[in-house]
Enzyme design. Structure first.
Site, short mmCIF file in Angstrom:
data_model
loop_
_atom_site.label_atom_id
_atom_site.label_comp_id
_atom_site.label_asym_id
_atom_site.label_seq_id
_atom_site.Cartn_x
_atom_site.Cartn_y
_atom_site.Cartn_z
N SER A 53 -4.05 -3.67 2.49
CA SER A 53 -4.22 -2.61 1.51
C SER A 53 -5.31 -1.64 1.98
CB SER A 53 -4.53 -3.21 0.14
OG SER A 53 -4.38 -2.24 -0.87
N ASP A 57 6.48 -0.46 -1.39
CA ASP A 57 5.15 -0.99 -1.65
C ASP A 57 4.74 -0.72 -3.10
OD1 ASP A 57 2.05 -0.79 -1.69
OD2 ASP A 57 2.49 -1.82 0.19
N HIS A 83 3.38 -6.15 -2.27
CA HIS A 83 2.16 -5.55 -1.73
C HIS A 83 1.32 -6.66 -1.10
CE1 HIS A 83 -0.97 -2.60 -1.17
NE2 HIS A 83 -1.85 -3.32 -1.84
#
Length: 502
Positions: free
Chosen positions: A230, A337, A386
């Site tokens: 991330s 995502d 994610h």
């Protein structure tokens, strides 16, 4: 005591005629693959099931001794010591590199004394870009801005796991986890002052951790893999070249620095529903980064800065910074995502997705796929999710029959092969030559979320019940009859294809 056990075990293992012949002749014992592991566990029970990799005898005796030590402590009661599995917290000695609130930055480490491979992982967790968003962040997720309540140890999962069954290629590396407490996508260089409430020192924290690791064996490293998920993945793009250059400036030019980006390849696209930039969730990524880079005193690589003079915010987006990087980078990116959808104001809250949102989601996958076309080393499943690297189930996801650990191993082999061929070159370029049967550019071609049958389990956000792929797509607003008509096939045929992931 355990040293005595090691010597005894080493004699036992190397006195075995079969294993000794294999070690001398260079024939290797294959690792258990994901598919082989269950069968192997059924056939063999007890001590004999512990795997030994005799390739280590040829390339790294220290690594082989680590395996012997593990075997000794799993088989023999004469060793009272237990292998240390957890990463231990260390605060940086240089007090000038701090978290947002001025508390000391730090890192967790699990050392593997015999290994010359190092894995440094940058934690993710969004960001804040002005006093209001940072104040709110400090109230709700203080552990991402302060080290005051960090635990003394952490247990690694996925690529950070010390277990070979969960992490077949990096389990015995030196593993370092750097907690995210700067809220600046690992780019900031702004200390806390009397005029400012927060420090933003992400890039400097990485440098300080490197300096301390150089006293713990990093100076002898062969490979340093800078990884992150991330915001940590974007942090890898922003810092991988700087890490290499810092090591070179300290006289350690022999360390091969590489990057591994997980779910950090964000798009500066048009939101589905444009809203005012009031918080980190609804603010368009371009607006948030433009505000943040000034607030953080953010740093970007010089090569990217020169490519985007006056608009350095572009360097926070993967497809714009990737071509400017000198070091090899592997990209792991879900084609749908969840974090990207969130900042694009697509919120999957358990309600049916209407047709406009469904089209937007499909277009997002196509747009993301097009930006990844030039990435040499890639793993991009068509899933709605994610982050992947630190999941204990990271070995389960496949693209075109290849798992992520396998793809990373192929990438590692391709870089080693290239190094042997171009040993006189100082910098490695992105371009790699894949080994036969060892793919590097893996991206799903199917056009909708979760069309890959190995995607993570889907659960209804309201009930918590598992959903089949067909149930999920219908929940998302997927019109089976309409899609079948467009494809010129019977709806039942299309349903069958969806069920098996075709």
């Amino acid at each position: 005591m355990w040293r005595t056990c090691l010597l005894l075990l080493l004699l036992v293992q190397l006195s075995s005629p079969v294993e000794a012949r294999r070690a001398r002749s260079g024939r290797t014992q294959p690792r258990r693959t994901q598919q082989q592991a269950p069968a192997a566990r059924e056939r063999v029970e007890g001590p004999e099931s512990f795997p030994l990799d005799f390739t280590a005898v040829e390339s790294n005796m220290d690594s082989f001794m680590v395996q012997i030590k593990n075997l000794a402590q799993s088989l023999y009661p004469c060793s009272a010591q237990k292998l240390e599995q957890d990463m231990k917290l260390h605060f940086t000695k240089n007090a000038s590199a701090t978290c947002n609130d001025g508390s000391p930055a730090g890192y967790y480490i699990k050392e593997s004394k015999g290994s010359r491979r190092w894995l440094l992982f940058l934690e993710g967790g969004w960001y804040c870009f002005n006093k209001q968003t940072c104040d709110r962040r400090y109230e709700t997720t203080r552990n991402l801005m302060s080290s005051a309540k960090w635990p003394q140890t952490r247990r690694g999962r996925g690529i950070l796991s010390p277990q070979p069954e969960e992490n077949p290629h990096w389990w015995n590396a030196n593993i370092v986890f750097i907690p995210y407490c700067s809220s600046d996508v690992w780019s900031g260089a702004a200390p806390k002052t009397n005029q400012s409430d927060y420090a933003f020192m992400g890039s400097l924290i990485i440098k300080e951790v490197l300096n301390e690791l150089l006293t713990k064996g990093l100076q002898n490293a062969k490979v340093l893999l800078l990884a992150g998920s991330s915001a940590g993945g974007t942090g890898v793009l922003l810092n991988v070249d700087q890490v290499a250059e810092h090591l070179e400036s300290e006289g350690h030019r022999g360390v091969q620095v590489r990057g591994l980006v997980d779910s950090g390849w964000f798009l500066d696209n048009q939101q589905y529903k444009v809203t005012d930039c009031l918080d980190t969730i609804s603010c368009a990524p371009t607006e948030a980064i433009k505000k943040g880079i000034r607030f953080w005193d953010g740093l970007v690589p010089e090569s990217c800065r020169q490519a985007h003079v006056g608009e350095e915010w572009n360097c926070f987006f993967g497809y714009k910074i990737y071509p400017t990087l000198k070091r090899p980078v592997f990209v792991v990116q879900w084609l749908f995502d969840e974090a990207q959808l969130t900042v694009d104001n697509i919120h999957l809250t358990g309600h049916l997705v209407h047709e406009g949102q469904w089209r937007y989601i499909q277009n997002l996958g196509q747009e993301l796929r097009s930006t990844l076309g030039g990435v040499q080393a890639l793993f991009a499943p068509a899933c709605l999710s994610h982050e992947l690297l630190t999941r204990s189930t990271w070995m389960d996801i496949q693209v075109k029959g290849t798992s992520l650990p396998r793809a990373l191993h192929c990438w590692d082999r391709s870089l080693q092969n290239k190094l042997h061929i171009n040993s006189s070159h100082v910098h490695q370029k992105h371009k790699t030559t894949p080994t036969r049967g060892c793919p590097l550019h893996l991206i799903d071609s199917c056009p909708w979320p979760h069309c890959n049958p190995s995607c993570p389990t889907i659960r209804d956000q309201l009930t918590g019940q598992e959903m089949s792929v067909v149930q999920f797509l219908k929940h998302m607003g997927f019109d089976v009859k309409k899609m079948a008509q467009q494809q010129g096939m019977d709806p039942r045929t299309l349903l069958g294809m969806l069920s098996d992931g075709s």
